[in-house]
Scaffold this motif. Sequence first.
Motif, PDB file in Angstrom:
ATOM      1  N   LEU A 357       0.619  -1.206   0.363  1.00 40.89           N
ATOM      2  CA  LEU A 357       0.324  -0.258   0.066  1.00 40.89           C
ATOM      3  C   LEU A 357       1.419   1.083  -0.250  1.00 40.89           C
ATOM      4  CD1 LEU A 357      -2.287   1.849   0.351  1.00 40.89           C
ATOM      5  CD2 LEU A 357      -2.705   1.270   2.768  1.00 40.89           C
ATOM      6  N   GLY A 360       2.736   1.622  -3.706  1.00 41.55           N
ATOM      7  CA  GLY A 360       1.644   2.336  -4.261  1.00 41.55           C
ATOM      8  C   GLY A 360       1.939   3.130  -4.312  1.00 41.55           C
ATOM      9  N   LEU A 361       1.556   3.652  -3.364  1.00 41.66           N
ATOM     10  CA  LEU A 361       0.936   5.226  -3.460  1.00 41.66           C
ATOM     11  C   LEU A 361       2.481   6.365  -3.300  1.00 41.66           C
ATOM     12  CD1 LEU A 361      -0.442   4.924   0.399  1.00 41.66           C
ATOM     13  CD2 LEU A 361      -1.214   6.006  -1.674  1.00 41.66           C
ATOM     14  N   GLU A 364       3.068   6.463  -7.349  1.00 45.03           N
ATOM     15  CA  GLU A 364       1.668   7.039  -8.202  1.00 45.03           C
ATOM     16  C   GLU A 364       2.350   8.655  -8.935  1.00 45.03           C
ATOM     17  OE1 GLU A 364      -1.472   7.524  -6.378  1.00 45.03           O
ATOM     18  OE2 GLU A 364      -2.500   5.768  -6.541  1.00 45.03           O
ATOM     19  N   ARG A 398      -7.471   7.971  -2.802  1.00 48.83           N
ATOM     20  CA  ARG A 398      -5.871   7.229  -2.828  1.00 48.83           C
ATOM     21  C   ARG A 398      -5.828   6.040  -2.229  1.00 48.83           C
ATOM     22  NH1 ARG A 398      -6.802   6.899  -6.829  1.00 48.83           N
ATOM     23  NH2 ARG A 398      -4.389   5.379  -7.384  1.00 48.83           N
ATOM     24  N   HIS A 402      -6.719   1.782  -3.120  1.00 48.66           N
ATOM     25  CA  HIS A 402      -5.968   0.777  -3.274  1.00 48.66           C
ATOM     26  C   HIS A 402      -6.746  -0.513  -2.609  1.00 48.66           C
ATOM     27  CE1 HIS A 402      -1.657   2.134  -4.709  1.00 48.66           C
ATOM     28  NE2 HIS A 402      -1.411   2.938  -5.152  1.00 48.66           N
ATOM     29  N   GLY A 407      -5.302  -2.222  -5.309  1.00 50.06           N
ATOM     30  CA  GLY A 407      -4.836  -1.076  -5.275  1.00 50.06           C
ATOM     31  C   GLY A 407      -4.414  -0.589  -6.916  1.00 50.06           C
ATOM     32  N   GLU A 408      -3.709   0.165  -8.101  1.00 55.52           N
ATOM     33  CA  GLU A 408      -4.244   0.386  -9.393  1.00 55.52           C
ATOM     34  C   GLU A 408      -2.722   1.128  -9.856  1.00 55.52           C
ATOM     35  OE1 GLU A 408      -6.765   3.796  -9.380  1.00 55.52           O
ATOM     36  OE2 GLU A 408      -8.493   2.636  -8.844  1.00 55.52           O
TER      37      GLU A 408
END
Length: 408
Positions: A357, A360-361, A364, A398, A402, A407-408
């Motif tokens: 997490l 992933g942030l 971005e 956001r 996730h 998640g993206e």
Amino acid sequence: MTLDGDTIYDDLGVPPVVNATGTKTRIGGTLIREESLEAMNRAAEAFVRLSDLQAAASERIAEATGADAGYVTNGASSALTLAAAACIAGDDLEVMAQLPDTENVPSEIVMPRTHRNGYDHALRVAGAEIVDVGANDYTLGTGSENTEPWEIEAAITDETVAVAYMEKPYTRPPLETVVEIAHDHDVPVIVDAAAELPPTENLSKFVEQGADLVAFSGGKAIRGPQSSGILAGREDLIKSVARQHLDMHASEPVYDPPESLVDVDDLPGVPRQGIGRSMKVGKEELAGLIAALDAFIEQDDQAVLNEWHDRAERIAGQLEGIDCLDADLINAGKTDAVTSVVVTVDEGRSPVDTVSLVGGLRAENPRIFVGADDVHQSQFTINPRCLPDDQAEYVVERIAAHVGSGGE
């Protein structure tokens, strides 16, 4: 959200950052004050003798801190290096020219073991050898202290030039105790207070407690240039800093620095370029720091802290509504601390673990930085002080994306 793809970093092809982790140098500290930016722009329009500007800054810092004198450095780290150099060399030009070589020169700095940290490398840059004392008993719950006052006293020898102290609310022994021991042996105390603002009263607190040199960041709470720092303290030590930092490439007949910083009559000649030469501060940063310090002193600490607290409460309330997250406030009851949000991830229910997490942030565009010190405990933090309301909403969105969709 204000990051709309129109920052200079977008122009350079570098992702900007949404700062939800506080005044971290690695992502730019804080946003510089308008007063500081204006001062820097005006400073860039003309020339000035930097020693004159440092002398003027010294007076402002002395007024703000209650110290004899002050000095603008390029960050709190260089303030610590110059502090160590001053304690080692004093007014001895020969030793100044020798640093960081301290062979046959007293250069030990005593430091409680639990005050040791990655930033104390700055002391060693000057050639100091850190002598750490004490243990880690306090955390064992035995009733013992990490460092007993007698251990500090026993470590002070003829080779000791200073005692270093890392200021945090939890550090022990109390600074006043350490100062009393050091001063009984005519040894100065250096305090690393880089991130100990707000409250504004901390500018003078450590000097009032007897510290001989105190280092603050200029690019955190003060919101001056990110590369600036402040060293406040004893006049003789600040003069030593000036002799080792200012450009000394001058012909002796015309060498005439400000007397408040460098007393030429006490010198046998012009000092060599000192260890601080690679840490020089530009006229723009000097002017910007002075302006930021003036503005910082005038601000209402409680109003600022209340604003951060309210933002943290809103963020925590929004995150509590997400199924696999728990959000708690820390420091909320303290009058001089920033209220922050601790987020705990239920990894048994979340589609992503905490490391994924947080990672992933950060991946971005814009990058989102949350506090990641405790990801191994399934936790991260959100600090509201560098996070405008619209960006706070974006961070919550956001995070929800996730954990809500894997998640993206």
